[in-house]
Design an enzyme around this catalytic site. Sequence first.
Site, short mmCIF file in Angstrom:
data_model
loop_
_atom_site.label_atom_id
_atom_site.label_comp_id
_atom_site.label_asym_id
_atom_site.label_seq_id
_atom_site.Cartn_x
_atom_site.Cartn_y
_atom_site.Cartn_z
N GLY A 17 -10.23 10.36 6.01
CA GLY A 17 -10.25 8.98 5.89
C GLY A 17 -11.48 9.29 4.86
O GLY A 17 -11.97 7.87 4.68
N ARG A 96 3.43 8.87 5.80
CA ARG A 96 4.76 8.15 6.08
C ARG A 96 5.59 7.88 5.38
O ARG A 96 4.52 6.53 4.70
CB ARG A 96 4.56 8.07 7.78
CG ARG A 96 3.80 8.33 8.65
CD ARG A 96 4.68 7.92 10.12
NE ARG A 96 5.70 8.40 10.42
CZ ARG A 96 6.21 9.94 11.32
NH1 ARG A 96 5.30 10.86 10.63
NH2 ARG A 96 7.24 9.72 11.56
N ILE A 97 6.33 8.15 5.28
CA ILE A 97 7.66 7.24 3.74
C ILE A 97 7.95 5.74 4.68
O ILE A 97 7.92 5.59 5.59
CB ILE A 97 8.72 8.17 3.60
CG1 ILE A 97 8.38 9.68 2.45
CG2 ILE A 97 8.69 7.24 2.38
CD1 ILE A 97 8.70 10.40 2.82
N LEU A 98 7.42 4.86 3.71
CA LEU A 98 7.57 3.65 4.23
C LEU A 98 9.26 3.16 4.10
O LEU A 98 9.24 3.28 3.11
CB LEU A 98 6.94 3.18 3.50
CG LEU A 98 5.37 3.04 3.66
CD1 LEU A 98 3.87 2.05 3.03
CD2 LEU A 98 5.10 2.16 5.56
N HIS A 114 -2.40 10.35 -5.21
CA HIS A 114 -1.70 11.35 -4.87
C HIS A 114 -1.86 12.52 -5.92
O HIS A 114 -2.65 11.77 -6.87
CB HIS A 114 -0.57 10.87 -4.93
CG HIS A 114 0.64 12.17 -5.47
ND1 HIS A 114 1.27 12.79 -3.51
CD2 HIS A 114 0.78 12.93 -6.25
CE1 HIS A 114 1.97 13.81 -4.20
NE2 HIS A 114 1.81 14.01 -5.55
N THR A 146 6.44 2.12 -4.91
CA THR A 146 7.40 1.66 -5.10
C THR A 146 8.31 2.61 -4.48
O THR A 146 7.95 2.90 -3.57
CB THR A 146 8.43 2.04 -6.97
OG1 THR A 146 8.03 3.09 -7.45
CG2 THR A 146 7.52 1.01 -7.72
N ASP A 150 6.10 8.38 -4.07
CA ASP A 150 5.30 8.91 -5.23
C ASP A 150 5.66 9.13 -6.79
O ASP A 150 5.72 9.43 -8.13
CB ASP A 150 4.98 10.44 -5.16
CG ASP A 150 4.27 10.61 -3.78
OD1 ASP A 150 3.76 10.32 -3.55
OD2 ASP A 150 5.03 12.12 -3.74
N GLU A 179 -10.70 11.45 -6.61
CA GLU A 179 -10.62 9.75 -5.89
C GLU A 179 -11.53 9.42 -5.60
O GLU A 179 -10.96 8.15 -5.92
CB GLU A 179 -9.09 10.44 -5.14
CG GLU A 179 -8.05 11.25 -5.34
CD GLU A 179 -7.06 11.90 -3.59
OE1 GLU A 179 -8.32 11.63 -2.95
OE2 GLU A 179 -6.29 12.36 -4.20
C1 GRF Z 1 -5.58 12.64 -0.32
O1 GRF Z 1 -6.38 13.58 -1.13
C2 GRF Z 1 -4.80 12.08 -1.37
O2 GRF Z 1 -4.85 12.19 -2.61
C3 GRF Z 1 -4.30 12.39 -0.65
O3 GRF Z 1 -3.77 12.42 0.91
C4 GRF Z 1 -5.49 12.63 1.12
C5 GRF Z 1 -6.26 12.27 1.90
O4 GRF Z 1 -8.00 11.76 1.93
N1 GRF Z 1 -2.68 11.34 -0.58
P1 GRF Z 1 -8.66 11.31 3.02
O5 GRF Z 1 -8.10 10.83 4.45
O6 GRF Z 1 -8.15 9.69 2.39
O7 GRF Z 1 -9.53 12.03 3.22
#
Ligand code: GRF
Length: 219
Positions: A17, A96-98, A114, A146, A150, A179
Amino acid sequence: MTGSTRLRTAVLISGTGTNLQAIIDARDSGQLNIDIVGVVSDRPHVKGLQRAADADIHTEIIDYKRFARRADFDSRLAEKLAALQPDLIVLAGYMRILPEETVSAYTGRMLNVHPSLLPAYPGLDTYARALAAGETWHGTTVHFVTPKVDSGPPILQYRLRIKESDTEPELRERVQQGEHLIYPRAIEWFADGRLKLDNGQVILDGKQLATPAVVEREE
Ligand code: GRF
């Protein structure tokens, strides 16, 4: 928007998180005009749930291991999401894939981050794959979700140069710093009505984005 001028935002997590934390911090600093109406995890005891609880955010655990049938898990999640009445759903490390139905119910209102420069390296282990391939660049992409994993229209990318000495953890750390910068920024655009998805095209400030906006790390 439902009952408030602040965007009702639900966040889906599966783990640490850190992106959730960046979003909470951006909300607290006033950058994001959102209410985080719920954090939903498909796993119990993950650090992201603690982060949500520490910020007094409502949490839901839908432990996928307790569902013998995938379809039952999917419908429980769909119910929980619907109950939160979100204007926006943010996938933040949700693993998980939605199902297509759920994604379609929130077209243009669901974002993901991603860790690759999409369309390169969808799927898992992007850092190891990029390093093994001898790539010069890596990074992370915020995109609309979508049904194809990814592959949704990209909005904003953070790009950085791979160093010759880079290990997977070092590369991951720099990408994740990116991110934490770009995810809140894209959410801010959405919350301020500057960003939308129109007929599969990303529109930012009234203009179609043919390629994602880019933040490049200098070093
Ligand atoms: C992130 O690096 C994101 O790119 C990927 O999962 C990771 C999650 O990290 N989808 P966090 O749980 O937000 O620390």
